[in-house]
Design an enzyme around this catalytic site. Structure first.
Site, PDB file in Angstrom:
ATOM      1  N   LYS A  73       0.849  -1.196   0.000  1.00 23.16           N
ATOM      2  CA  LYS A  73       0.000   0.000   0.000  1.00 23.16           C
ATOM      3  C   LYS A  73       0.882   1.242   0.000  1.00 23.16           C
ATOM      4  CE  LYS A  73      -3.877   2.048   2.621  1.00 23.16           C
ATOM      5  NZ  LYS A  73      -4.756   1.882   3.802  1.00 23.16           N
ATOM      6  N   SER A 148      -9.586   1.959   2.650  1.00 21.74           N
ATOM      7  CA  SER A 148      -8.694   2.675   1.781  1.00 21.74           C
ATOM      8  C   SER A 148      -7.672   1.797   1.056  1.00 21.74           C
ATOM      9  CB  SER A 148      -7.954   3.738   2.596  1.00 21.74           C
ATOM     10  OG  SER A 148      -7.176   3.142   3.602  1.00 21.74           O
ATOM     11  N   SER A 172      -9.941  -0.454   6.815  1.00 25.07           N
ATOM     12  CA  SER A 172      -9.313  -0.322   5.494  1.00 25.07           C
ATOM     13  C   SER A 172      -8.616  -1.552   4.936  1.00 25.07           C
ATOM     14  CB  SER A 172      -8.309   0.830   5.503  1.00 25.07           C
ATOM     15  OG  SER A 172      -8.990   2.042   5.284  1.00 25.07           O
TER      16      SER A 172
HETATM   17  N1  GLN Z   1     -13.041   4.114   5.875  1.00 21.87           N
HETATM   18  C1  GLN Z   1     -12.542   4.533   7.137  1.00 21.87           C
HETATM   19  C2  GLN Z   1     -12.165   5.994   7.087  1.00 21.87           C
HETATM   20  O1  GLN Z   1     -12.472   6.592   6.127  1.00 21.87           O
HETATM   21  C3  GLN Z   1     -11.392   3.679   7.535  1.00 21.87           C
HETATM   22  C4  GLN Z   1     -10.127   4.072   6.888  1.00 21.87           C
HETATM   23  C5  GLN Z   1      -8.991   3.231   7.333  1.00 21.87           C
HETATM   24  O2  GLN Z   1      -9.160   2.202   7.972  1.00 21.87           O
HETATM   25  N2  GLN Z   1      -7.806   3.698   7.018  1.00 21.87           N
HETATM   26  O3  GLN Z   1     -11.581   6.539   7.987  1.00 21.87           O
END
Ligand code: GLN
Length: 479
Positions: A73, A148, A172
């Site tokens: 990532k 993400s 994410s």
């Molecule tokens: N979708 C969640 C957010 O927008 C989680 C993001 C994540 O786990 N990095 O914060």
């Protein structure tokens, strides 16, 4: 091939790491123009790493990840290789060092193919908040892969690599794994070093693997987990050989299902697949009972206060002086302002503002303080549940992959995608998402299991047993 098959073939010198690497790169070249899993592909670096494996001395034959192509990532630092975190502000940022997880993968023989797309600074659930455009879901190109860590999920789902790293703050790793039909594991807070992970919300962030099989996730976790003198939040607890925990049964496993939480609204097709997944566990000898998480309803508001507050502090470092791009101006304050205005996208700005507000004098007790109290209640819910069950099961997401663009104008709808995933990181617990079926429209559905602190072995053993009885994980999207 799975990571394990590649590793075994390479170890026996029946398979050339270079050939494996070339075939991965060719597939990326052929298909990633459409899917856009990668922000950066490191052709030369990958081939050089693969050649080094092929030319290794005999003494290096037992490397646990020898020759396995991996995708990283793009919020994990890679020395000498651009790391953008999906942001304009880091468009030309080349880290001087590898994140600990990356150097451990390399030392274990993994071949880093490239950096995967993600929402900017990992803030999002669809990759649509990436400054480099969204990735596509391999199962339906007009749908989001989740986020993400969407690019990492796409890279595994599309067969570019058998293994990828993601990061999970509120879901994410697990949510994109569910949307793309692969396995995703968020380890216990402190299990894996965060050194070199570009910080979003430091009390929640964890790095973990996405893969097709539980065995590959076990291999990867064993390599990346464990004490790191560069990260004081990383636990010194010894690291088990996770793959040795696999192969067993789930007889006697006590699965708790918080039925009341499911009443908050889950698509019927997702619920059907979830029930079908529970039935598989039951037939393997597990018992499934009702359990309560009375404060789960506070998960989203608590998460979006804690995460934005921490993000507003973490993102203060992007000031045009120390990291990334700079927009010159007459005054220092003007330079900060213009650099940050040009460098950050709309969602990141929204979160910095929300977090700054939540932390500001006069509002601190009402928002951030209350959120911390809520977090304690959520953690206690799990402690009470684990007094009588071994794992808590929920669907990973309330719905299958949504259409690209569908939620962009409605941040609250986007945030609700995380309703079942925020609990585990708020409580610091490990959680896994495994494929448990498809909707009628052939979109994957994920079954989430949340475990006790540092009980990744049980999650992986359960996932492995589940795999042996099911074939959803073997399904591949038509590309
Ligand atoms: N979708 C969640 C957010 O927008 C989680 C993001 C994540 O786990 N990095 O914060």
């Amino acid at each position: 091939m799975t990571g394990r098959e590649i590793r075994d073939g390479v170890a026996r010198r029946e398979l050339s790491a270079t050939e494996v690497c070339r075939s991965c790169l060719a597939r990326v070249e052929q298909l990633d123009g459409t899917l856009r899993a990668f922000v950066t592909v490191d052709v030369d670096g990958a081939l050089a790493a693969a050649a080094a494996i092929d030319n290794r001395p005999r003494t290096a034959d037992r490397l646990p990840l020898a020759g396995i192509p991996v995708a990283i990532k793009d919020n994990l630092c890679t020395g000498g290789l651009r790391t953008t975190a999906g942001s304009r502000i880091l468009e030309r940022f080349v880290p001087p060092y590898d994140a600990t997880v990356v150097s451990r993968l390399r030392a274990a023989g993994a071949v880093v193919i490239g950096k995967t797309n993600c929402d900017e600074f990992a803030m999002g659930s669809s990759t649509e908040h990436s400054a480099y455009g969204p990735s596509c879901n391999p199962w339906s190109h007009d749908r989001a892969p989740g986020g993400s860590s969407g690019g990492s999920a796409v890279a595994v789902s599309a067969g570019f690599v058998p293994l990828a790293l993601g990061s999970d703050t509120g879901g994410s790793i697990r949510q994109p794994a569910a949307f793309c039909g692969v396995l995703g594991l968020k380890p216990t807070y402190g299990r894996v070093s965060r050194y070199g992970l570009i910080a979003f919300a430091s009390s929640l962030d964890q790095v973990g693997p996405l893969s097709r099989t539980a065995f590959d996730a076990a291999l990867a976790l064993g390599v990346i987990a464990g004490a790191d003198s560069s990260d004081a939040t990383c636990s010194g607890r010894s690291v088990p050989r996770y793959e040795d925990a696999l192969g067993g049964d789930v007889r006697g496993l006590r699965v708790g299902v918080p039925r009341a939480v499911l009443e908050t609204g889950v698509d019927t097709e997702v619920l059907d697949a979830f029930e079908q997944g529970l039935e598989v566990l039951r037939q393997r000898g597990a018992t499934v009972s009702d359990t309560a998480l009375p404060h789960a309803k506070y998960g989203i508001p608590v998460y979006y206060l804690v995460a934005t507050a921490e993000a507003s502090a973490n993102l203060a470092r992007y000031d045009g002086v120390r990291y990334g791009s700079r927009v010159p101006a007459e005054s220092l304050a003007g330079m900060y302002e213009q650099t940050r205005d040009a460098g950050f996208g709309a969602e990141v700005k929204r979160r910095i503002m929300l977090g700054t507000y939540a932390l500001s004098a006069g509002y601190y007790d009402a928002y951030y303080g209350r959120a911390q109290q809520g977090r304690t209640l959520i953690r206690r819910d799990f402690e009470q549940a684990f007094a009588h069950v071994d794992v808590v099961a929920l669907p990973t997401t309330p719905g299958a992959a949504f259409r690209l663009g569908e939620r962009l104008d409605d941040p609250l709808q986007m945030y609700l995608a995380d309703v079942f995933t925020v609990g585990a990181p708020l409580a610091g617990l490990p959680a896994i998402s495994i494929p448990c079926g498809f909707t009628a429209g052939r979109l994957p559905v994920g079954l989430q299991l949340i475990g006790r602190s540092f009980d990744e072995e049980l999650l992986l053993r359960t996932a492995d047993a589940f795999e042996r009885d099911t074939c959803w994980w073997k399904s591949e999207p038509v590309l």
